[in-house]
Design an enzyme around this catalytic site. Structure first.
Site, short mmCIF file in Angstrom:
data_model
loop_
_atom_site.label_atom_id
_atom_site.label_comp_id
_atom_site.label_asym_id
_atom_site.label_seq_id
_atom_site.Cartn_x
_atom_site.Cartn_y
_atom_site.Cartn_z
N HIS A 1 -1.94 12.00 13.16
CA HIS A 1 -2.08 10.63 13.69
C HIS A 1 -1.02 10.33 14.73
CE1 HIS A 1 -4.53 9.37 9.89
NE2 HIS A 1 -5.15 10.25 10.65
N GLN B 1 -0.22 12.66 8.06
CA GLN B 1 -0.83 11.49 8.70
C GLN B 1 0.27 10.53 9.16
OE1 GLN B 1 -4.61 10.23 6.32
NE2 GLN B 1 -3.25 11.29 4.88
N ASN B 2 1.50 10.86 8.81
CA ASN B 2 2.62 9.96 9.09
C ASN B 2 3.09 10.13 10.53
OD1 ASN B 2 2.34 9.25 6.43
ND2 ASN B 2 4.00 10.59 5.72
N1 APR Z 1 4.82 9.12 -3.82
C1 APR Z 1 3.56 9.56 -3.62
N2 APR Z 1 2.52 8.76 -3.28
C2 APR Z 1 2.79 7.45 -3.14
C3 APR Z 1 4.08 6.90 -3.34
C4 APR Z 1 5.12 7.80 -3.68
N3 APR Z 1 6.38 7.36 -3.90
N4 APR Z 1 4.01 5.55 -3.12
C5 APR Z 1 2.73 5.27 -2.80
N5 APR Z 1 1.99 6.40 -2.82
C6 APR Z 1 0.57 6.57 -2.51
C7 APR Z 1 -0.30 5.37 -2.80
O1 APR Z 1 -0.73 5.39 -4.16
C8 APR Z 1 -1.45 5.59 -1.84
O2 APR Z 1 -2.45 6.41 -2.44
O3 APR Z 1 0.48 6.77 -1.12
C9 APR Z 1 -0.82 6.37 -0.68
C10 APR Z 1 -0.67 5.55 0.59
O4 APR Z 1 -1.96 5.25 1.04
P1 APR Z 1 -2.13 4.51 2.44
O5 APR Z 1 -1.18 3.36 2.51
O6 APR Z 1 -3.59 4.29 2.60
O7 APR Z 1 -1.59 5.56 3.51
P2 APR Z 1 -2.36 6.81 4.10
O8 APR Z 1 -3.25 7.42 3.07
O9 APR Z 1 -1.33 7.70 4.70
O10 APR Z 1 -3.24 6.14 5.26
C11 APR Z 1 -3.93 7.04 6.10
O11 APR Z 1 -4.55 5.17 7.48
O12 APR Z 1 -3.74 3.17 8.25
C12 APR Z 1 -4.09 4.47 8.63
O13 APR Z 1 -3.23 5.82 10.35
C13 APR Z 1 -2.88 5.18 9.15
O14 APR Z 1 -2.08 7.40 8.68
C14 APR Z 1 -2.58 6.21 8.09
C15 APR Z 1 -3.94 6.45 7.47
#
Ligand code: APR
Length: 257
Positions: free
Chosen positions: A125, A107-108
């Site tokens: 994404h 998703q990154n």
């Molecule tokens: N290692 C593993 N997981 C981690 C770490 C780490 N070092 N640090 C944080 N996390 C976890 C958090 O606990 C959280 O569950 O990563 C997750 C990040 O969640 P979000 O910030 O919601 O990111 P993501 O899930 O990728 O969001 C999905 O939402 O905003 C939109 O398009 C954007 O691609 C993004 C999508």
């Protein structure tokens, strides 16, 4: 998280990986956290921290105020360009060499997986630096200036398209836009034939990406690597409450033993 604090992998993960030939790995912003990139819902103090990303990451927001939205994205582009992949990215690339049938969907919007050696990464994404014209949709590369992150500005007019003069936009999928059809089709296809699903660093809140684990056959083992619970945790067979940059290298180390 020092090695000593790293909990053992959840029961069954190593065995599942040993026998897996077509693992599907889904990563989210947590995969980039240890490269110094703020997660979406983890919050970070920045010029834009008073804005809700979901209010900036839309076509309407861009059309209403291109200079504000473009300044935010160019700041993020420069920060990503100045960041480095960590040992977890390298571990996933090593895993893909050990398991050529592995499919990595992310998703990154950064290129950290690729810069660590990842190949054929499915960007559900989009990719932030894949800039294109907002009007005629022609792709147009830009030079990323580190100053955009070192001396961020709250507003900056987007560059003009060399063909039609329209404003360039980042290559990300905005809220309300559809994910790239080819990448999504490939990811769903991979899930449907996967023999292991590994979810790393996502809150599991945004679909269709968050629906990938469920697209795998019910009998397929599913594991999560995340220091915190996510919306997908309940559907997992095992949870590794650990950081990606520590757990993934450990997993590859154990696999090689
Ligand atoms: N290692 C593993 N997981 C981690 C770490 C780490 N070092 N640090 C944080 N996390 C976890 C958090 O606990 C959280 O569950 O990563 C997750 C990040 O969640 P979000 O910030 O919601 O990111 P993501 O899930 O990728 O969001 C999905 O939402 O905003 C939109 O398009 C954007 O691609 C993004 C999508």
């Amino acid at each position: 998280m020092p090695e000593a604090a790293l909990p053992a992998p959840p029961l069954g993960l190593l065995e599942a990986l040993r026998s897996a030939r077509r693992p599907l790995v889904l990563t989210g912003a947590g995969m980039s956290a240890e490269s110094g990139i703020a997660t979406f819902r983890g919050g970070e103090d920045s010029l834009w921290s008073r804005f809700d990303p979901t209010q900036l990451a839309t076509a309407d927001a861009f059309d209403a105020d291109p200079a504000l939205v473009w300044a935010w994205y160019r700041w993020r582009m420069a920060k990503l360009r100045m960041s480095q992949p960590h040992a977890g990215h390298a571990a996933l690339a090593a895993l893909a060499r050990l398991r050529p049938g592995l499919v990595l969907a992310t998703q990154n919007v950064d290129d950290l997986h690729e810069r660590a050696g990842g190949r054929g990464v499915l960007h559900l994404h989009g990719e932030i630096a894949a800039t294109r014209c907002r009007r005629c949709d022609r792709p147009q590369a830009i030079e990323i200036d580190p100053a955009w992150a070192e001396r961020p500005q709250l507003r900056a007019a987007p560059p003009a398209c060399a063909v039609c003069g329209g404003p360039l936009r980042p290559g990300v999928v905005w809220f309300g836009e559809s994910p790239p059809a080819r990448a999504l089709r490939a990811a769903i296809g991979a899930a449907q034939v996967a023999d292991l699903v590994l979810v790393v660093g996502t809150s599991g809140l945004v679909y269709p990406a968050a629906g990938l684990p469920a697209a795998a056959p019910a009998s397929v083992p599913r594991y999560e690597i995340n220091p915190e619970p996510s919306a997908l945790s309940a559907a997992m067979d095992g949870l590794w409450r650990a950081q990606a940059g520590v757990a993934l290298p450990r997993l590859v180390e154990l696999l090689a033993q």
